[in-house]
Design an enzyme around this catalytic site. Sequence first.
Site, PDB file in Angstrom:
ATOM      1  N   CYS A  87     -79.263  29.713   9.895  1.00 39.59           N
ATOM      2  CA  CYS A  87     -77.970  29.100   9.544  1.00 39.59           C
ATOM      3  C   CYS A  87     -76.835  29.754  10.329  1.00 39.59           C
ATOM      4  O   CYS A  87     -75.883  29.077  10.749  1.00 39.59           O
ATOM      5  CB  CYS A  87     -77.693  29.242   8.052  1.00 39.59           C
ATOM      6  N   ARG A 133     -81.611  21.169   5.693  1.00 38.09           N
ATOM      7  CA  ARG A 133     -80.637  20.991   6.789  1.00 38.09           C
ATOM      8  C   ARG A 133     -80.452  19.491   7.004  1.00 38.09           C
ATOM      9  O   ARG A 133     -81.167  18.880   7.803  1.00 38.09           O
ATOM     10  CB  ARG A 133     -81.146  21.648   8.073  1.00 38.09           C
TER      11      ARG A 133
END
Length: 214
Positions: free
Chosen positions: A48, A123
């Site tokens: 991330c 995601r």
Amino acid sequence: MDYGMPLIGDKFPEMTVQTTHGKLTLPQAFEGQWFILFSHPADFTPVCTTEFYAFQQRYPEFRKLNTELIGLSIDQVFSHIKWTEWISDNLDVEIEFPIIADHGQVAEKLGLVHPGAGSSTVRAVFFIDPKGTIRAILYYPAELGRNFDEILRMIKGFQVADSQKVAIPANWPNNELIGDRVIVPPASDVVSAKTRMDEYECYDWWLCHKPLEK
Ligand code: BEZ
């Protein structure tokens, strides 16, 4: 409550969200602009962090395309702030776009928590046009970081497709057959199926292409 996942062509559901830039009501906050809402599994995680760095690097280019970004994870605002401070201190990049601090309600509405992914968001990437319509959704697992050049390419492709009423070929603008040319929409009647062969370059009447209008 199970809302399921919105589909391409649906209006983005109206919602007020808490973000690092204060409360925002979506999709109105970005009316007249494209926006990309993207979720990540959690703050202070390695993939991330690389994704936020990559998105911020391209943020000026998105803004030139009248496109805003908004992140999301099931973390509190103070965690988003501490994480983006860490990114600034250690990677020398200021994250300029807002990040939603979700308690799970937004994730539920948008279908961001996969049953196999525990309680963190996958995601996902939602592309929303200036009229608030969802135009594309990408869905990636936790272990695979996204390709931000592709996300930028999709925004460029949508804008060309909408303004020039064309379709965008594979790997555009580097398509293996027609380079940066674009696809003429299919013929809708017998006459135009015949005349288009004179009007455009075609492999056949159903596969015609033309240069981009400048
Ligand atoms: C990461 O961003 O590195 C990550 C987050 C959740 C699960 C696995 C990896």
